[in-house]
Design an enzyme around this catalytic site. Sequence first.
Site, PDB file in Angstrom:
ATOM      1  N   HIS A  83       0.825  -1.202   0.000  1.00 23.77           N
ATOM      2  CA  HIS A  83       0.000   0.000   0.000  1.00 23.77           C
ATOM      3  C   HIS A  83       0.861   1.255   0.000  1.00 23.77           C
ATOM      4  O   HIS A  83       0.576   2.223  -0.710  1.00 23.77           O
ATOM      5  CB  HIS A  83      -0.921  -0.026   1.225  1.00 23.77           C
ATOM      6  CG  HIS A  83      -1.712   1.222   1.413  1.00 23.77           C
ATOM      7  ND1 HIS A  83      -1.375   2.181   2.354  1.00 23.77           N
ATOM      8  CD2 HIS A  83      -2.816   1.699   0.774  1.00 23.77           C
ATOM      9  CE1 HIS A  83      -2.242   3.177   2.289  1.00 23.77           C
ATOM     10  NE2 HIS A  83      -3.111   2.915   1.344  1.00 23.77           N
ATOM     11  N   GLU A  93       2.167   1.760  -3.478  1.00 25.86           N
ATOM     12  CA  GLU A  93       1.129   2.315  -4.355  1.00 25.86           C
ATOM     13  C   GLU A  93       1.048   3.834  -4.198  1.00 25.86           C
ATOM     14  O   GLU A  93       0.879   4.564  -5.180  1.00 25.86           O
ATOM     15  CB  GLU A  93      -0.211   1.667  -4.031  1.00 25.86           C
ATOM     16  CG  GLU A  93      -1.396   2.207  -4.817  1.00 25.86           C
ATOM     17  CD  GLU A  93      -2.617   2.431  -3.945  1.00 25.86           C
ATOM     18  OE1 GLU A  93      -3.148   3.555  -3.944  1.00 25.86           O
ATOM     19  OE2 GLU A  93      -3.041   1.480  -3.265  1.00 25.86           O
ATOM     20  N   HIS A  94       1.165   4.325  -2.968  1.00 31.18           N
ATOM     21  CA  HIS A  94       1.202   5.770  -2.742  1.00 31.18           C
ATOM     22  C   HIS A  94       2.444   6.390  -3.370  1.00 31.18           C
ATOM     23  O   HIS A  94       2.381   7.440  -4.022  1.00 31.18           O
ATOM     24  CB  HIS A  94       1.217   6.069  -1.235  1.00 31.18           C
ATOM     25  CG  HIS A  94      -0.125   6.069  -0.598  1.00 31.18           C
ATOM     26  ND1 HIS A  94      -0.593   7.120   0.160  1.00 31.18           N
ATOM     27  CD2 HIS A  94      -1.123   5.158  -0.598  1.00 31.18           C
ATOM     28  CE1 HIS A  94      -1.805   6.843   0.613  1.00 31.18           C
ATOM     29  NE2 HIS A  94      -2.142   5.649   0.167  1.00 31.18           N
ATOM     30  N   GLU A 148      -3.529   7.937   7.667  1.00 27.90           N
ATOM     31  CA  GLU A 148      -4.567   7.031   7.162  1.00 27.90           C
ATOM     32  C   GLU A 148      -4.816   5.895   8.154  1.00 27.90           C
ATOM     33  O   GLU A 148      -5.969   5.495   8.390  1.00 27.90           O
ATOM     34  CB  GLU A 148      -4.142   6.468   5.807  1.00 27.90           C
ATOM     35  CG  GLU A 148      -5.232   5.721   5.075  1.00 27.90           C
ATOM     36  CD  GLU A 148      -4.804   5.279   3.685  1.00 27.90           C
ATOM     37  OE1 GLU A 148      -5.583   4.551   3.037  1.00 27.90           O
ATOM     38  OE2 GLU A 148      -3.699   5.659   3.238  1.00 27.90           O
TER      39      GLU A 148
END
Length: 430
Positions: A57, A60-61, A137
């Site tokens: 994740h 991906e950022h 997040e």
Amino acid sequence: MSAPLRRAEAGLARLHQLSNGVRVICDPVPGLETLALSVVAGRGARSEDAERSGWSHLLEHMVFKGAGERSAKDIVEVIEADGGQINAATGYERTSFQVRALAGGLDLGARVLADLVQRPTLEAEDLAREKQVVGQEIAEAADTPDDIVFEMAQAAAFGDHPLGRSILGTEASIATATPKTLGDWRAALYAPDSLVVAASGAVDEDELLAIAERDFGAAAGQGAPEPPPAEFAGGISAEAKRLEQANLVFLLPSVGVTHEDYFALRLFAEILGGGMASRLFQEAREKRGLAYAVDAYAETYAETGVLGVFAGCAAGDAAELAKVAAGQIMALAERVEPAELARAKAQLKAGLFMARESPLARAEQAAGQVLLFGRMLTPQEIAEDIDRVEAADLARIGAGVLAPGRAAVSVLGPKPALKAAESFQRALFG
């Protein structure tokens, strides 16, 4: 160069493979003025070990912070200047990068996505900032009851297995990533053996194949090791918290997406709690007023899956709602009415065909099928599989979810709600 692997039996979609293993799907839809391009890697958070939890994740950022010759601003501006949209998503078994564009936008979209997947800059300063963003997040998810209760249930279901960990990871696990180690993870995660380039809508096959060869034909890298098989552990995760409502998740072990009973599981979940006509909605909400939100769902992975129930209710009603949910599961395992099964089949097929009206949904679905089955499935083939499900198949699903005598239960809310966990277990298993 590419070689055609399979033409869908009842459509125009075709599957090709480049010499390096990258697969390419072309799905032209006549009459559309838009297209969708998805670059999908058949790996995600499930491929991580505990030390790299959350890295997929985070990566991906990070690829959006700069790739190829483009800055973070350039990446989004160049797509949006042509009327397009760009996005990405990380799951347990898949990572996807997507562009929606007007007709003629395939060339630019492919160039940008190829840079993201193969040539991210991964600068140290960007990584330090993005760790802070992902940390926020993680904190936001921890402050959202109907997010955290699902993570609690996932952990209870699969324990220390990668499926039991949050896709976001932890602040401690993402803190250890460096530009070098994240770059190495990129090469393993997005290796060509699990990469699918899928385009749907206003696309031309010859153009797509030429572009795919240009942008992905030199992709290289050794894939990450295969993740270990998952086993349903089960258990209770309950936390008292000062909230207005109790949040409940009940999970039972079931089959995976490649299993022959996959559609039977989907139909079981639909009848149990898939809509306003479902058993749970009618019994728990309409007849008893125990909950405003209650539904059932099937969450499936390659070789395993779960039957799940989620509910939000008053704390004082949680234990009774748990009994109702357990009772409805057992009753459905015993008998399904023909009208219920017919309605569930209609709903499942309607969802399938409605999704076919979106180029992005078509591209993502085709890529997922190729990653799982090595080929594309036609809508007619899927509809026939749904129609073949009989009452006996649902009975087999019901017996299967109950046979191990284990459930994963998570409860988050006021203290009186915590009784729901034991109430569900006792009602099902005594």
